[in-house]
Design a protein around this motif. Structure first.
Motif, PDB file in Angstrom:
ATOM      1  N   THR A 175      42.120 -15.441 -21.982  1.00 38.17           N
ATOM      2  CA  THR A 175      42.218 -16.477 -23.205  1.00 38.17           C
ATOM      3  C   THR A 175      40.825 -16.974 -23.347  1.00 38.17           C
ATOM      4  O   THR A 175      40.215 -17.148 -22.507  1.00 38.17           O
ATOM      5  CB  THR A 175      43.438 -17.484 -22.873  1.00 38.17           C
ATOM      6  OG1 THR A 175      42.883 -18.448 -21.861  1.00 38.17           O
ATOM      7  CG2 THR A 175      44.645 -16.600 -22.762  1.00 38.17           C
ATOM      8  N   PRO A 176      40.638 -17.978 -24.672  1.00 38.00           N
ATOM      9  CA  PRO A 176      39.601 -18.749 -24.677  1.00 38.00           C
ATOM     10  C   PRO A 176      39.231 -19.941 -23.594  1.00 38.00           C
ATOM     11  O   PRO A 176      38.128 -20.132 -23.276  1.00 38.00           O
ATOM     12  CB  PRO A 176      39.470 -19.518 -26.069  1.00 38.00           C
ATOM     13  CG  PRO A 176      40.685 -18.728 -26.648  1.00 38.00           C
ATOM     14  CD  PRO A 176      41.819 -17.930 -25.696  1.00 38.00           C
ATOM     15  N   ALA A 177      40.459 -20.275 -22.750  1.00 39.95           N
ATOM     16  CA  ALA A 177      40.225 -21.331 -21.634  1.00 39.95           C
ATOM     17  C   ALA A 177      39.720 -20.674 -20.273  1.00 39.95           C
ATOM     18  O   ALA A 177      39.390 -21.215 -19.674  1.00 39.95           O
ATOM     19  CB  ALA A 177      41.346 -22.042 -21.692  1.00 39.95           C
ATOM     20  N   ARG A 178      40.547 -19.494 -20.033  1.00 42.79           N
ATOM     21  CA  ARG A 178      40.788 -19.211 -18.960  1.00 42.79           C
ATOM     22  C   ARG A 178      40.659 -17.527 -18.633  1.00 42.79           C
ATOM     23  O   ARG A 178      41.164 -16.959 -19.724  1.00 42.79           O
ATOM     24  CB  ARG A 178      41.780 -19.448 -17.974  1.00 42.79           C
ATOM     25  CG  ARG A 178      43.049 -19.293 -18.315  1.00 42.79           C
ATOM     26  CD  ARG A 178      44.344 -19.942 -18.009  1.00 42.79           C
ATOM     27  NE  ARG A 178      44.639 -20.001 -16.647  1.00 42.79           N
ATOM     28  CZ  ARG A 178      45.310 -19.177 -15.810  1.00 42.79           C
ATOM     29  NH1 ARG A 178      45.998 -18.324 -16.478  1.00 42.79           N
ATOM     30  NH2 ARG A 178      45.519 -19.515 -14.415  1.00 42.79           N
ATOM     31  N   TRP A 179      40.271 -16.876 -17.499  1.00 40.19           N
ATOM     32  CA  TRP A 179      40.396 -15.451 -17.296  1.00 40.19           C
ATOM     33  C   TRP A 179      41.104 -15.387 -15.904  1.00 40.19           C
ATOM     34  O   TRP A 179      40.619 -16.007 -15.055  1.00 40.19           O
ATOM     35  CB  TRP A 179      38.929 -14.929 -17.167  1.00 40.19           C
ATOM     36  CG  TRP A 179      38.958 -13.579 -16.780  1.00 40.19           C
ATOM     37  CD1 TRP A 179      39.376 -12.616 -15.982  1.00 40.19           C
ATOM     38  CD2 TRP A 179      38.153 -12.501 -17.843  1.00 40.19           C
ATOM     39  NE1 TRP A 179      38.891 -11.468 -16.117  1.00 40.19           N
ATOM     40  CE2 TRP A 179      38.180 -11.403 -17.239  1.00 40.19           C
ATOM     41  CE3 TRP A 179      37.305 -12.774 -18.772  1.00 40.19           C
ATOM     42  CZ2 TRP A 179      37.555 -10.196 -17.742  1.00 40.19           C
ATOM     43  CZ3 TRP A 179      36.712 -11.498 -19.246  1.00 40.19           C
ATOM     44  CH2 TRP A 179      36.824 -10.318 -18.799  1.00 40.19           C
ATOM     45  N   GLN A 180      42.061 -14.761 -16.045  1.00 43.41           N
ATOM     46  CA  GLN A 180      42.942 -14.342 -14.851  1.00 43.41           C
ATOM     47  C   GLN A 180      42.853 -12.985 -14.520  1.00 43.41           C
ATOM     48  O   GLN A 180      43.071 -11.947 -15.244  1.00 43.41           O
ATOM     49  CB  GLN A 180      44.319 -14.694 -14.904  1.00 43.41           C
ATOM     50  CG  GLN A 180      45.275 -14.315 -13.784  1.00 43.41           C
ATOM     51  CD  GLN A 180      46.710 -15.113 -13.541  1.00 43.41           C
ATOM     52  OE1 GLN A 180      46.783 -16.243 -14.151  1.00 43.41           O
ATOM     53  NE2 GLN A 180      47.599 -14.368 -13.123  1.00 43.41           N
ATOM     54  N   ALA A 181      42.464 -12.710 -13.266  1.00 41.80           N
ATOM     55  CA  ALA A 181      42.482 -11.333 -12.556  1.00 41.80           C
ATOM     56  C   ALA A 181      43.498 -11.161 -11.480  1.00 41.80           C
ATOM     57  O   ALA A 181      43.393 -11.717 -10.372  1.00 41.80           O
ATOM     58  CB  ALA A 181      41.057 -11.071 -12.006  1.00 41.80           C
ATOM     59  N   ASP A 182      44.555 -10.201 -11.898  1.00 43.44           N
ATOM     60  CA  ASP A 182      45.450  -9.913 -10.584  1.00 43.44           C
ATOM     61  C   ASP A 182      45.113  -8.754 -10.011  1.00 43.44           C
ATOM     62  O   ASP A 182      44.884  -7.578 -10.543  1.00 43.44           O
ATOM     63  CB  ASP A 182      46.896  -9.716 -11.239  1.00 43.44           C
ATOM     64  CG  ASP A 182      46.992 -10.682 -12.225  1.00 43.44           C
ATOM     65  OD1 ASP A 182      46.975 -11.811 -11.872  1.00 43.44           O
ATOM     66  OD2 ASP A 182      47.846 -10.725 -13.212  1.00 43.44           O
ATOM     67  N   TYR A 183      44.873  -8.558  -8.643  1.00 43.41           N
ATOM     68  CA  TYR A 183      44.622  -7.582  -7.715  1.00 43.41           C
ATOM     69  C   TYR A 183      45.989  -6.586  -7.657  1.00 43.41           C
ATOM     70  O   TYR A 183      46.740  -7.068  -6.816  1.00 43.41           O
ATOM     71  CB  TYR A 183      43.856  -7.832  -6.800  1.00 43.41           C
ATOM     72  CG  TYR A 183      42.273  -8.176  -6.942  1.00 43.41           C
ATOM     73  CD1 TYR A 183      41.444  -7.384  -6.601  1.00 43.41           C
ATOM     74  CD2 TYR A 183      41.870  -9.504  -7.650  1.00 43.41           C
ATOM     75  CE1 TYR A 183      39.970  -7.567  -6.923  1.00 43.41           C
ATOM     76  CE2 TYR A 183      40.731  -9.878  -7.810  1.00 43.41           C
ATOM     77  CZ  TYR A 183      39.618  -8.870  -7.449  1.00 43.41           C
ATOM     78  OH  TYR A 183      38.467  -9.235  -7.714  1.00 43.41           O
ATOM     79  N   ARG A 184      45.998  -5.651  -8.183  1.00 41.27           N
ATOM     80  CA  ARG A 184      47.256  -4.917  -8.265  1.00 41.27           C
ATOM     81  C   ARG A 184      47.198  -3.986  -7.129  1.00 41.27           C
ATOM     82  O   ARG A 184      46.113  -3.121  -7.222  1.00 41.27           O
ATOM     83  CB  ARG A 184      47.984  -4.437  -9.437  1.00 41.27           C
ATOM     84  CG  ARG A 184      48.042  -5.164 -10.622  1.00 41.27           C
ATOM     85  CD  ARG A 184      49.262  -5.982 -10.625  1.00 41.27           C
ATOM     86  NE  ARG A 184      50.289  -5.092 -11.111  1.00 41.27           N
ATOM     87  CZ  ARG A 184      51.465  -5.168 -10.651  1.00 41.27           C
ATOM     88  NH1 ARG A 184      52.210  -6.101 -10.117  1.00 41.27           N
ATOM     89  NH2 ARG A 184      52.502  -4.384 -11.303  1.00 41.27           N
ATOM     90  N   VAL A 185      47.999  -3.714  -6.056  1.00 36.23           N
ATOM     91  CA  VAL A 185      47.866  -2.800  -5.127  1.00 36.23           C
ATOM     92  C   VAL A 185      49.179  -2.080  -4.893  1.00 36.23           C
ATOM     93  O   VAL A 185      50.258  -2.386  -5.457  1.00 36.23           O
ATOM     94  CB  VAL A 185      47.411  -3.391  -3.824  1.00 36.23           C
ATOM     95  CG1 VAL A 185      46.428  -4.475  -3.830  1.00 36.23           C
ATOM     96  CG2 VAL A 185      48.724  -4.435  -3.289  1.00 36.23           C
ATOM     97  N   VAL A 186      49.094  -0.862  -4.411  1.00 40.41           N
ATOM     98  CA  VAL A 186      50.108   0.238  -4.172  1.00 40.41           C
ATOM     99  C   VAL A 186      50.005   0.397  -2.498  1.00 40.41           C
ATOM    100  O   VAL A 186      49.082   0.262  -1.794  1.00 40.41           O
ATOM    101  CB  VAL A 186      49.674   1.572  -4.408  1.00 40.41           C
ATOM    102  CG1 VAL A 186      50.849   2.598  -4.329  1.00 40.41           C
ATOM    103  CG2 VAL A 186      49.426   1.641  -5.998  1.00 40.41           C
ATOM    104  N   ASP A 187      51.390   0.127  -1.910  1.00 47.54           N
ATOM    105  CA  ASP A 187      51.741   0.266  -0.370  1.00 47.54           C
ATOM    106  C   ASP A 187      51.307   1.417   0.175  1.00 47.54           C
ATOM    107  O   ASP A 187      50.400   1.407   1.290  1.00 47.54           O
ATOM    108  CB  ASP A 187      53.119  -0.250  -0.211  1.00 47.54           C
ATOM    109  CG  ASP A 187      54.087   0.886  -0.648  1.00 47.54           C
ATOM    110  OD1 ASP A 187      53.728   1.444  -1.521  1.00 47.54           O
ATOM    111  OD2 ASP A 187      55.332   0.613  -0.229  1.00 47.54           O
TER     112      ASP A 187
END
Length: 533
Positions: free
Chosen positions: A494-506
């Motif tokens: 968004t204009p205010a924040r950047w979120q990065a989700d580290y998605r993993v496979v078991d």
């Protein structure tokens, strides 16, 4: 759903370029109607490799397919004649409201691939597309245009992913990406691996095995066959059909750790460039990219810039084609030669292009979408490396050309850029780093962040933590996350924040692995740095 209805005086580059361009003259010539009329009906599904879209703009995108009724056979099972392929773009997934349609020619010179550049659509909205032959119809794909230039944008959702060695595991991560309803995917490279057939790795049987006749790729037919194998995967096809891709390439699209006009075996350039030309042509034939990316022999214009409204400017970089050869024989080691001022990762022309784009940008976020780790990293303490009193650097990364990294950092400072995000892959690890003026000093000013996506499948089943992790973090105060699990990164911006989700496979050694979020980080606009989400 598929429905069937019953040389003298030429240097090496000029020679290669001229040979391909001679073919392109033919490719650009209108076909006689008799040539098309001679093509007999196909007896089986020609859309075995799916569909894809890519490189969106505010008014369009590329749509792609390749006719290959027998994808692993020579020429994909097609005869040496062109085919007319109808295409349609609609505003709904049922394809009831067609807004554009036309005819494209699938030519044998480009492996019967089709690239259609769509224009004239509305910005920031979903569209749907398909291809048709008289006897068959492709799956329906979803594409999405980018926001209008200068438009205020509330959110951008995308994934960064790559390194998908087919025989090392299943593409569960691509299945999850297909379900994430994204604006696009940045594929950082290693779409294929050029290696020969193997039944096992380090004494362990591989989850999937290529046909035994598959040799290491050197020629255009071999590279084409390798892409065909990878693209038969249903999860990869689902991801391509779900949203547009921004494709790039790294090393394995040609060969491991190639650099400029050299491979790691020091093959003479005049020989290696023929291999590079074949690899680039096969990459173009199988990627949803524009005519601007059509290779000219061993050369390809892969770096480009895309704007997502006022929210983000995305520079897709090429860190292979123009780079200096890795110093000190490559590897992970101490290497003073890596600091020589003349060393480069992007080449002078691409550096100038990048600096000009920064100066003209008004976007909130500056995105460097590229291939190999940008930030410095001290690898001491890993058990397979020798002990050392000085930092050990991975010389295939930007650490192998530290002056080139310094020049990029200087460009960012001179342009007044405060919100820099570097997207990276190649390492087969999930890594999060802060970009510091002095990476060794925890109090040093942070000027940006780097999100390094792990592999989709390369290196097989992984694990979350290393035994040496405390020492690794102590030696690298700018390092915030390090994981050896497979997966991808999902970004919500968004204009205010950047979120990065580290998605993993078991596990990727089985086809039904479970996907979860291992860690999420946030960086705030105007306040570079990483915090837990």
């Amino acid at each position: 759903m598929i429905r069937f209805r019953d040389m003298a005086g030429l240097d090496r580059r000029s020679l290669l370029r001229g040979a391909l361009q001679a073919g392109l003259v033919t490719l650009g010539t209108p076909l006689a109607r008799t040539a098309l009329a001679q093509a007999p009906p196909l007896k089986s599904n020609p859309f075995t490799l799916g569909v894809a879209s890519g490189d969106p703009s505010p008014d369009g995108f590329v749509i792609w397919t390749r006719l290959a009724p027998e994808p692993l056979q020579p020429r994909g099972g097609m005869i040496a004649l062109p085919r007319e392929v109808s295409w349609e773009v609609a505003t709904d997934p049922a394809m009831t409201t067609i807004v554009q349609s036309g005819i494209a020619i699938a030519r044998i010179e480009l492996a019967h691939s089709v690239h259609v550049e769509i224009e004239g659509l509305a910005p920031a909205r979903d569209y749907f597309y398909r291809f048709r032959l008289p006897e068959a119809e492709s799956p329906i794909g979803r594409a999405r245009t980018f926001p209008a230039a200068g438009a205020d944008v509330a959110q951008m959702r995308f994934a960064s992913a790559g390194c998908q060695e087919w025989d090392r595991g299943f593409y569960t991560a691509w299945r999850a990406i297909a379900q994430d309803h994204l604006d696009f995917v940045f594929h950082y490279g290693d779409y294929i691996y050029e290696n020969a057939y193997a039944a096992e790795s380090k004494g362990v049987a591989l989850p999937r095995t290529m046909p035994k006749q598959f040799a290491t790729c050197y020629t255009l037919p071999e590279y084409r066959q390798r892409y065909a194998l990878y693209k038969t995967d249903p999860d990869l096809q689902a991801a391509h059909a779900a949203c547009p891709f921004l494709p790039s390439f790294d090393d394995h699209e040609v060969m491991d750790n190639w650099a400029g006009d050299r491979d790691k075996r020091d093959t003479p350039p005049e020989a290696f460039l023929f291999r590079r030309a074949a690899a680039f042509q096969a990459w173009y034939e199988h990627m949803p990219v524009r005519r601007a990316q059509l290779p000219r022999g061993p050369d390809i214009l892969a770096f480009r810039r895309l704007a997502f409204g006022r929210l983000a400017d995305i520079a897709v970089l090429d860190t292979r084609q123009y780079r200096s050869k890795q110093p000190c024989g490559d590897g992970i080691k101490a290497c003073p030669e890596a600091d020589e001022p003349s060393r480069t990762m992007m080449g002078a022309q691409q550096e100038r292009w990048f600096a000009e784009g920064l100066r003209g940008s008004r976007a909130t976020w500056q995105v460097l979408a590229q291939q190999v780790m940008f930030a410095p990293l001290d690898w001491r303490s890993f058990p397979w490396l020798p002990s050392s009193d000085v930092p050990l650097r991975s010389l295939d990364k930007w650490d192998g050309a530290s002056a080139a990294r310094d020049r990029v950092m200087q460009m960012l400072r001179e342009a007044g850029i405060t919100n820099t995000v570097v997207l990276t892959g190649d390492l087969h690890k999930g890594v999060a780093l802060e970009l510091k003026q002095d990476w060794r000093d925890p109090a040093s000013q942070c000027v940006g962040v780097e999100f390094l996506a792990t592999s989709i499948s390369s290196d097989g089943d992984g694990f979350a933590r290393y035994d040496n992790e405390p020492t690794l973090f102590a030696n690298n105060p700018h390092l915030k996350f390090f994981s050896n699990q497979r997966g991808y990164i999902r970004h919500v911006v968004t204009p205010a924040r950047w979120q990065a989700d580290y998605r993993v496979v078991d596990r990727i050694s089985v086809a039904d692995g479970t996907v979860s979020t291992a860690k999420s980080f946030v960086t705030l606009a105007g306040r570079p740095g990483l915090a837990d989400a």
